[in-house]
Design a protein around this motif. Structure first.
Motif, short mmCIF file in Angstrom:
data_model
loop_
_atom_site.label_atom_id
_atom_site.label_comp_id
_atom_site.label_asym_id
_atom_site.label_seq_id
_atom_site.Cartn_x
_atom_site.Cartn_y
_atom_site.Cartn_z
N GLU A 106 -1.33 2.48 -12.82
CA GLU A 106 -2.77 2.72 -12.88
C GLU A 106 -3.46 1.73 -13.80
O GLU A 106 -2.89 1.28 -14.79
N SER A 108 -6.50 2.25 -15.99
CA SER A 108 -7.35 3.32 -16.49
C SER A 108 -8.61 2.76 -17.12
O SER A 108 -8.59 1.69 -17.74
N TYR A 119 -10.63 9.24 -21.67
CA TYR A 119 -10.22 8.77 -20.34
C TYR A 119 -11.28 9.16 -19.32
O TYR A 119 -11.62 10.33 -19.18
N GLY A 122 -9.43 6.08 -13.18
CA GLY A 122 -8.51 4.96 -13.02
C GLY A 122 -8.32 4.59 -11.57
O GLY A 122 -8.64 5.37 -10.67
#
Length: 151
Positions: A106, A108, A119, A122
């Motif tokens: 990923e 992100s 977060y 992603g």
């Protein structure tokens, strides 16, 4: 060695973030601590480190179900970068589901809210899963055979 792959012990590396004793200063620290939180099944931390915009799309129960279903064995940070609004971390997180080795690859995207990196989302890259045989090297890179390590 910490679950995230850093040479520091978990107690000095990711645990202070997970337990709320300190805050990650960079998105890579946050990503590594989220990985360690999956390893230790600290699902509240994972939920609380989602950006406010996407947090409602997840639950502690869903996160826990995934964390209990797999065994994370290796994290490889490929690249970090940033622009005016976001920081990015590309990584590969290897995990076992039984004897099936899968890789979550990923890139992100992290956003800063109220002074803390969180977060946001992603981009996932396709990776093929493979079966790990008893005598294969363990995917955690311990140098042991799979049957003597995570098998």
């Amino acid at each position: 060695m910490c679950f995230c792959g850093n040479t520091q012990a978990f107690e000095q590396c990711c645990k202070p973030f997970i337990k709320g004793q300190s805050t990650p200063h960079q998105s890579e620290q946050l990503m590594r601590s989220r990985y360690s939180a999956y390893c230790t099944k600290e699902c509240e931390y994972i939920l609380n480190t989602y950006a406010s915009k996407t947090r409602s799309e997840h639950t502690v129960e869903d996160i826990l179900m995934f964390a209990q279903q797999v065994k994370f064995v290796h994290l490889d940070v490929i690249e970090t970068d940033q622009d005016d609004q976001y920081q990015y971390v590309e990584f590969k997180a290897s995990y076992l589901e039984g004897v099936q080795l899968s890789v979550l690859h990923e890139r992100s995207r992290f956003v800063k809210e109220n002074g803390a990196w969180l977060y946001l989302d992603g981009v996932l890259y396709p990776e093929e899963s493979k079966k790990v045989s008893r005598n294969d090297p363990c995917p955690c890179l311990s140098g042991k055979k799979f049957k003597k390590c995570h098998g």
